[in-house]
Design a protein around this motif. Structure first.
Motif, PDB file in Angstrom:
ATOM      1  N   SER A 193       1.686   8.919  -5.493  1.00  0.00           N
ATOM      2  CA  SER A 193       0.868  10.133  -5.336  1.00  0.00           C
ATOM      3  C   SER A 193       1.728  11.366  -5.125  1.00  0.00           C
ATOM      4  O   SER A 193       1.440  12.441  -5.671  1.00  0.00           O
ATOM      5  CB  SER A 193      -0.107   9.967  -4.162  1.00  0.00           C
ATOM      6  N   GLU A 220      -1.211  -5.277  -8.112  1.00  0.00           N
ATOM      7  CA  GLU A 220      -1.136  -3.840  -7.882  1.00  0.00           C
ATOM      8  C   GLU A 220      -2.315  -3.112  -8.514  1.00  0.00           C
ATOM      9  O   GLU A 220      -2.249  -1.924  -8.796  1.00  0.00           O
ATOM     10  CB  GLU A 220       0.182  -3.289  -8.432  1.00  0.00           C
ATOM     11  N   LEU A 240      -3.617   0.315  -7.366  1.00  0.00           N
ATOM     12  CA  LEU A 240      -3.047   1.591  -7.816  1.00  0.00           C
ATOM     13  C   LEU A 240      -4.013   2.338  -8.718  1.00  0.00           C
ATOM     14  O   LEU A 240      -4.112   3.568  -8.662  1.00  0.00           O
ATOM     15  CB  LEU A 240      -1.731   1.349  -8.558  1.00  0.00           C
ATOM     16  N   ASP A 271      -6.591   3.926  -6.438  1.00  0.00           N
ATOM     17  CA  ASP A 271      -6.025   5.005  -5.621  1.00  0.00           C
ATOM     18  C   ASP A 271      -5.742   6.251  -6.461  1.00  0.00           C
ATOM     19  O   ASP A 271      -5.995   7.383  -6.021  1.00  0.00           O
ATOM     20  CB  ASP A 271      -4.743   4.528  -4.938  1.00  0.00           C
ATOM     21  N   GLU A 310       0.813  -1.208   0.000  1.00  0.00           N
ATOM     22  CA  GLU A 310       0.000   0.000   0.000  1.00  0.00           C
ATOM     23  C   GLU A 310       0.852   1.266   0.000  1.00  0.00           C
ATOM     24  O   GLU A 310       0.443   2.311  -0.482  1.00  0.00           O
ATOM     25  CB  GLU A 310      -0.940   0.007   1.220  1.00  0.00           C
ATOM     26  N   SER A 312       1.367   3.351  -3.268  1.00  0.00           N
ATOM     27  CA  SER A 312       0.410   4.388  -3.683  1.00  0.00           C
ATOM     28  C   SER A 312       0.820   5.764  -3.174  1.00  0.00           C
ATOM     29  O   SER A 312       0.720   6.758  -3.892  1.00  0.00           O
ATOM     30  CB  SER A 312      -0.996   4.058  -3.175  1.00  0.00           C
TER      31      SER A 312
END
Length: 297
Positions: free
Chosen positions: A219, A250, A253, A256, A212, A215
């Motif tokens: 970002s 994944e 992603l 997110d 996690e 992400s």
């Protein structure tokens, strides 16, 4: 047919094909493991390990026409700039480019090689990407292929330029967008403004792939590129985000990125219309640099 080889952080990507009139014909495509510790960020860190990996690769994919091999490498050790350049003959252009890197290479003791690619040409001016790289970095690859495998490389290109060429085909509109490419523990993020490459950011990931925390790192990089684009005040907002190289575990992603930036990430896991192939399991997303290296521009 050309043979394109991209040496990634964890694999050797091999594609055999040709590009003609904007369509890339792929005849063969394979990935071969690269021994850990052989290459790091484009630098050969253990020559013996790299030679062993390449020897295993050559046994499975004999290079019959050694004059057709095009190599691509990805590295932050290649210095790049994008800028407006004058209309000059190639020899004078290379000398002019050398002067443009004096500020960043003033403490550099090694001999450098310089090159450029015109991204947009108008009557009055040209927009280009300029690059400078240590001759020893390029020479190390050329020597291994020539001295160990009797293969004289047709060309050596940087992965960034391979992607730029590919994105001109994938995204022909004048969009402003970001590309994200996951390559082992490296993230290569690039900003394109009105269809033209602007800047790149290549970082070593701190989070494990599939975690996690990945992400959050992505970002932050995307936010920085969006903020940079806004400070440029070109009037063009980022409208697309491309994500390449993600694995099945994944898929979070995609969610997110959508929730954070309000854009559905675009992958190349489905046929984009620019590749023709009879290989049922071929996925462009897995070979973006190697395929882009087939495009002759």
């Amino acid at each position: 047919m050309d043979i394109s080889i991209y040496i990634a952080n964890e694999s050797i990507q091999y594609v055999k094909g040709r590009e003609r009139n904007g369509i890339i014909r792929v005849e063969e495509a394979e990935k071969f493991p690269l021994t850990e510790g052989a290459v790091m960020n484009g630098l050969i860190t253990d020559e013996d390990l790299l030679i062993k990996s390449l020897a295993d690769f050559m046994l499975q994919v004999p290079v019959e026409d050694e004059k057709s091999v095009r190599l691509a490498i990805g590295s932050s050790h290649v210095f790049t700039k994008t800028m407006v350049v004058p209309h000059l003959p190639e020899r004078k252009m290379l000398k002019w480019i050398e002067g443009e890197f004096i500020d960043v290479l003033e403490d550099e003791e090694e001999e450098m090689l310089y090159d450029y690619a015109i991204l947009d040409s108008q009557k009055e001016e040209q927009y280009a990407i300029l690059c400078a790289v240590r001759k020893s970095l390029i020479g190390a690859y050329a020597d291994i292929f020539k001295n160990t495998f009797d293969v004289k490389l047709k060309s050596i290109d940087m992965g960034l330029n391979c992607q730029i060429k590919l994105m001109e085909e994938v995204n022909p509109e004048d969009d402003t967008f970001i590309t994200l490419l996951l390559d082992g523990s490296t993230l290569a993020a690039n900003l394109y403004v009105t269809g033209l490459f602007k800047i790149s950011n290549r970082i070593r990931l701190l989070s494990e792939r599939g975690s996690e925390g990945l992400s959050d790192e992505i970002s932050r990089v995307v936010s920085n590129l969006i903020q940079f684009n806004e400070t440029e005040k070109n009037g063009e907002a980022v409208s697309k985000i491309y994500l390449f190289g993600s694995t099945p575990d994944e898929s979070f992603l995609l969610t997110d990125i959508r929730e954070t930036f309000g854009m559905d990430p675009i992958t190349l896991k489905v046929n984009t219309g620019i590749v023709e192939t009879d290989l049922g399991d071929f996925v462009l997303d897995d070979y973006t640099y190697a395929v882009g290296n087939l495009i002759r521009k």
